[in-house]
Design an enzyme around this catalytic site. Structure first.
Site, mmCIF file in Angstrom:
data_model
loop_
_atom_site.group_PDB
_atom_site.id
_atom_site.type_symbol
_atom_site.label_atom_id
_atom_site.label_comp_id
_atom_site.label_asym_id
_atom_site.label_seq_id
_atom_site.Cartn_x
_atom_site.Cartn_y
_atom_site.Cartn_z
ATOM 1 N N ASP A 123 -31.236 -16.853 68.398
ATOM 2 C CA ASP A 123 -32.623 -16.500 68.093
ATOM 3 C C ASP A 123 -32.664 -15.006 67.759
ATOM 4 O OD1 ASP A 123 -35.480 -18.107 69.185
ATOM 5 O OD2 ASP A 123 -35.577 -16.086 68.363
ATOM 6 N N LEU A 172 -40.168 -34.858 70.714
ATOM 7 C CA LEU A 172 -40.290 -34.416 72.102
ATOM 8 C C LEU A 172 -41.740 -34.135 72.466
ATOM 9 C CD1 LEU A 172 -37.443 -31.747 72.022
ATOM 10 C CD2 LEU A 172 -37.246 -34.169 72.596
ATOM 11 N N ASN A 185 -46.644 -38.755 64.152
ATOM 12 C CA ASN A 185 -47.579 -37.845 64.823
ATOM 13 C C ASN A 185 -49.014 -38.082 64.350
ATOM 14 O OD1 ASN A 185 -45.845 -36.654 66.536
ATOM 15 N ND2 ASN A 185 -45.783 -34.672 65.542
ATOM 16 N N PHE A 194 -51.853 -43.702 74.512
ATOM 17 C CA PHE A 194 -52.651 -42.845 73.619
ATOM 18 C C PHE A 194 -54.039 -43.422 73.347
ATOM 19 C CE2 PHE A 194 -50.326 -39.087 72.269
ATOM 20 C CZ PHE A 194 -49.193 -39.298 73.036
ATOM 21 N N LEU A 195 -54.581 -44.067 74.371
ATOM 22 C CA LEU A 195 -55.963 -44.562 74.270
ATOM 23 C C LEU A 195 -56.807 -43.910 75.357
ATOM 24 C CD1 LEU A 195 -55.733 -48.395 73.485
ATOM 25 C CD2 LEU A 195 -56.463 -46.540 71.981
ATOM 26 N N CYS A 248 -48.259 -29.590 67.828
ATOM 27 C CA CYS A 248 -47.837 -30.583 66.833
ATOM 28 C C CYS A 248 -48.985 -31.292 66.114
ATOM 29 C CB CYS A 248 -46.949 -31.624 67.489
ATOM 30 S SG CYS A 248 -45.310 -30.984 67.805
#
Ligand code: UDX
Length: 438
Positions: free
Chosen positions: A31, A154, A212, A253-254, A264
Site C-alpha cells: 500500500d 465480502l 450487489n 435481505f428482507l 458497496c
C-alpha cells in the site's frame, strides 16, 4: 503455492491477502499509505473486522504473509498481482478508476516475466481490457501477462468467514493458463466443493454489479412494503417472514430499516446505472431502488418530526448506532450521516453512542457529543433513535433507559426492540412497518 502480491490494504485487500495466505500461498500486501503499512508491520489492524487479527497473526507467524510500501518490488517478485485499490464513486456516479490506472502503469513498468493481473476491486465492465492496454503501453520489453477478474463478495463484519467459506468464487479470464493458476490459488476451496464460476472477464465483472444491485433492490423493496404496512396497518415482519418461506424469494435481505449504506451498495448501484446508460439500456428497477433508498432516509426524518410534534428545535436526541451496520467501524454512506446532519440543522443537540464507529464519525461531526455507553447517550434525551442493529442495543434495559431519559420517546429504525417492553414503560414510539405493535 504461488507468490502473490495484493495491492491496496483496505477491507478487500487485507482480508483477501490474509485469506490467500491462509490457503498456503506466499502473500505480500502493499500500500502507498505509510501509516497503514507501519501499523500492519507492528501487528495492528487498521480496521475493525471480527476474526481478521487472528487470521493475519496466524499467517504472519507462519511466514506466509508480510507487508510493504515497495510496490515496484512486490510486482517484480510475484506471479499473481491482485488489485484491491479503491474505486470510489465520482461526481457523476461513475466508478473512479484513477487508482486502478495508476497501479496498472506501475505494473507495466515493472513487468519482468509472465504474471497474472487480477482485479478484486469492483470495476465496471471493460476495466479488464483497459488494464491490459495500460500495461502494454507502459512495458519496456514485451512480456506475456494475463488479466483476470476475481470479484469479492465480502460483507463487512463477516468478511473473514465470507473469504474462507464463500458461497461461490467467480473467476473470469480468456486464458486457460491463467485459469489453471487461479484454480491452484483457490485449491482449498475447490477441494471443499465451493461452487466455482469460471467464465470470461466481462461476465465476471457483471456478476459483481448484478449481485450487489439485486440485494439493494431487495432491501428497497421491503422498505417500500414496510412504508405501506405503516399506512395500512399490516406488520412487515410477518409479511417478510411469509415471503421468505417461498424458496424462490429466500428470507435474507428482507429486513426493513433506514435504507442501505456502506461502501458497496450505494456506489455499485450508481455505477451500474452509469454502465446501463453508456450501453443504452434502461435499468429502471435499479434506478427505483436507488430512489427508494434516498426516500427511506427522508422517511426516518419524517418520523422524527412527527414524534417531536413538528418542533425539534432545542431538543436533545440520543443517536444509538453510527455505523452503516453492526460489527464494523465503517460509517461510509451510513444513514446516521444524513439524520445527524438534519438534526443539527434543526438546532437539535445530538449525543451519540456506537460500539465502534465513534472515531470515524467524529471526523464528520465534531459538534456531536460522543458518549461511551448507551446509558450516557440516552441520559436527558427527549428522543432516542436507534439507527444500527448492534447486539448490545437489542439487549438494552428499557426500564433503565426510561429512568434516564428526559422524555420517553423512541424511534427504532431497525425494529430490534420488543414493543411490549416499550409499552410497559409507557414509551411513545415508532418503528418501520409495524403499526399494530405500537
Ligand atoms: C455488501 C454485500 O453483501 C457484499 O457481498 C459485497 O461484496 C459488498 O457489499 P456490506 O456492504 O458489507 O456487503 O454489507 P451488507 O451486510 O450487505 O449490508 C449492506 C447494507 O444493507 C447495510 O446498510 C445494512 O444495514 C442494509 N441491510 C441489509 C438492510 O437494510 N436490510 C437487510 O435485510 C440487509
Amino acid at each position: 503455492m504461488r507468490k502473490i502480491a495484493v495491492i491496496g490494504t483496505g477491507y478487500v485487500g487485507l482480508v483477501s491477502g490474509a485469506g490467500l495466505s491462509d490457503f498456503g500461498n506466499e502473500v505480500i500486501c502493499a500500500d502507498i499509505n505509510e501509516k497503514k503499512i507501519e501499523l500492519l508491520k507492528q501487528g495492528e489492524i487498521p480496521i475493525f473486522e471480527p476474526g481478521l487479527k487472528e487470521l493475519v497473526d496466524r499467517n504472519v507467524t507462519a511466514g506466509r504473509l508480510s507487508f510493504t510500501r515497495d510496490i515496484d518490488r512486490v510486482i517484480k517478485d510475484s506471479e499473481v498481482i491482485f488489485l484491491a485499490v479503491w474505486t470510489p464513486m465520482s461526481e457523476n456516479g461513475e466508478a473512479d478508476l484513477s487508482a486502478v490506472k495508476e497501479v496498472s502503469k506501475t505494473i507495466g513498468k515493472n513487468l519482468n516475466g509472465y504474471k497474472i493481473i487480477c482485479t478484486k476491486s469492483t470495476v465496471p465492465v471493460g476495466t479488464g481490457a483497459m488494464i491490459r492496454e495500460i500495461i502494454e503501453n507502459h512495458q519496456n520489453d514485451h512480456v506475456e501477462f494475463d488479466v483476470v477478474s476475481n470479484p469479492e463478495f465480502l460483507r463487512e463484519g463477516a468478511a473473514v468467514r465470507d473469504f474462507l467459506w464463500p458461497d461461490r468464487v467467480v473467476i473470469g479470464t480468456e486464458s486457460q493458463k491463467a485459469m489453471n493458476i487461479m484454480r491452484e490459488i483457490y485449491r482449498p476451496l475447490f477441494i471443499n466443493e465451493t461452487p466455482m464460476i469460471l467464465t470470461d472477464i466481462p461476465t465476471a465483472e457483471t456478476i459483481k454489479y448484478a449481485s450487489n444491485a439485486f440485494l439493494a433492490v431487495k432491501i428497497s423493496y421491503i422498505n417500500e412494503i414496510a412504508n405501506l404496512c405503516d399506512e395500512i396497518g399490516a406488520d412487515v415482519h410477518i409479511v417478510a417472514k411469509a415471503m421468505g418461506l417461498d424458496g424462490r424469494i429466500s428470507p435474507k435481505f428482507l429486513h426493513p430499516g433506514p435504507g442501505y449504506g456502506g461502501s458497496c451498495f450505494p456506489k455499485d448501484t450508481h455505477a451500474l446505472l452509469h454502465i446501463g446508460e453508456s450501453a443504452g439500456i434502461d435499468l429502471n428497477v435499479v434506478n427505483a431502488a436507488v430512489k427508494t433508498n434516498i426516500n427511506q432516509r427522508h422517511r426516518v426524518i419524517q418520523k422524527i418530526t412527527q414524534l417531536f410534534d413538528e418542533k425539534p428545535k432545542g431538543k436533545t436526541v440520543a443517536i444509538l448506532g453510527l455505523t452503516f451496520k453492526p460489527d464494523t467501524d465503517d460509517v461510509r454512506e451510513s444513514p446516521a450521516i444524513e439524520i445527524i446532519q438534519w438534526l443539527l440543522k434543526k438546532g437539535v443537540s445530538v449525543q451519540a453512542y456506537d460500539p465502534q464507529g465513534i472515531d470515524n464519525m467524529k471526523e464528520k461531526f465534531p459538534e456531536v457529543s460522543y458518549m461511551e455507553s448507551t446509558e450516557d447517550a440516552v441520559r436527558g434525551a427527549d428522543l432516542v433513535v436507534i439507527l444500527t442493529d448492534w447486539h448490545e442495543f437489542r439487549a438494552m434495559d428499557i426500564g433503565r433507559v426510561s429512568q434516564l431519559v428526559n422524555q420517553k420517546i423512541l424511534l427504532d429504525t431497525r425494529n430490534i426492540l420488543n414493543p411490549v417492553d416499550l409499552k410497559r414503560y409507557n414509551f411513545r414510539f415508532d418503528n418501520v412497518g409495524r403499526p399494530n405493535v405500537k
